[in-house]
Enzyme design. Structure first.
Site, PDB file in Angstrom:
ATOM      1  N   CYS A   2       0.870  -1.166   0.000  1.00 47.56           N
ATOM      2  CA  CYS A   2       0.000   0.000   0.000  1.00 47.56           C
ATOM      3  C   CYS A   2       0.910   1.219   0.000  1.00 47.56           C
ATOM      4  O   CYS A   2       1.521   1.548   1.016  1.00 47.56           O
ATOM      5  CB  CYS A   2      -0.908   0.007   1.232  1.00 47.56           C
ATOM      6  N   GLU A 103      -3.928   1.131  -6.006  1.00 45.07           N
ATOM      7  CA  GLU A 103      -3.006   0.078  -6.423  1.00 45.07           C
ATOM      8  C   GLU A 103      -2.972   0.081  -7.942  1.00 45.07           C
ATOM      9  O   GLU A 103      -3.918   0.510  -8.604  1.00 45.07           O
ATOM     10  CB  GLU A 103      -3.452  -1.284  -5.869  1.00 45.07           C
TER      11      GLU A 103
END
Length: 224
Positions: A2, A103
């Site tokens: 992340c 992402e």
């Protein structure tokens, strides 16, 4: 992993969901990157508090805070053994609020960013924090725990943040919670908790920070 996320929910909403007293003022942010100050929820003197920590863990034993790459993420599978994380995993756990995270998925011609958001409320990433002390003063920093991705998320990337349920907040923050109970929390969240859609590639630059970054690309549905 992340590496970018967003948080624009009002601080009052965070205080209610996390049952924490905010000790900072927060502005909406749509492209939060490592090494910047981020809000975390952790135990305070008389309850939970919402404070700012630098994203990228600096262990208390580090010689200086700028040494090495920022440790923005910690793999949940090894967090109890890694020297940088095992101490904070035992005593300094926190929650990191987020509306959603970004992402990138490999596609022909490059990578397509996706915004993975909360289906309801605010996401609570499992985090760790530590305090570095030196001649320049003190630095509180944090990291986000990650786990293997499952379901539609796995079509974008093989890792994702550990996202905790509200009923797990107290266990995660309690320093007396046994390690085996903690490890049981470090798993992918249910698919129903998340929604995802492709977004503009402008999010790749930290100079961009506006609401348009989280908006779905027109005519670009996610083929989950």
């Amino acid at each position: 992993m992340c590496g970018r996320y967003a948080l624009s929910s009002p601080v009052q909403a965070l205080e209610v969901q996390f049952e924490a007293e905010a000790q900072v003022l927060l502005a909406p942010r749509y492209n939060i990157a490592p090494t910047t100050p981020v809000p975390v929820v952790r135990n305070g003197g008389a309850g939970r508090i919402l404070v700012l920590h630098r994203w990228g863990l600096v262990p208390a034993w580090s010689r200086e805070p700028g040494a090495g790459a920022p440790m923005a993420n910690a793999r949940s599978e090894t967090v109890a053994e890694k020297p940088a994380f095992r101490g904070p995993f035992r005593r300094n756990r926190c929650l990191i609020p987020a509306d959603g995270f970004y992402e990138w998925r490999a596609v022909p011609g490059g990578k397509q960013p996706f915004f993975i958001r909360a289906a309801e409320g605010v996401l609570a990433f499992a985090g760790l924090w530590d305090r570095w002390e030196g001649p320049e003063g003190t630095l509180d920093s944090c990291t986000i725990l990650t786990t293997a991705a499952q379901g539609p998320m796995a079509r974008i990337h093989d890792r994702m943040p550990v996202i905790l349920a509200r009923e797990a907040y107290a266990q995660w923050l309690d320093p007396a919670t046994p390690p085996d109970v903690l490890k049981g929390l470090l798993r992918p969240c249910p698919e129903a908790w998340l929604r995802m859609h492709p977004v503009d590639r402008r999010v790749g630059s930290v100079r961009n920070d506006d609401p348009g970054l989280v908006e779905p690309l027109p005519g670009e549905p996610f083929d989950a």
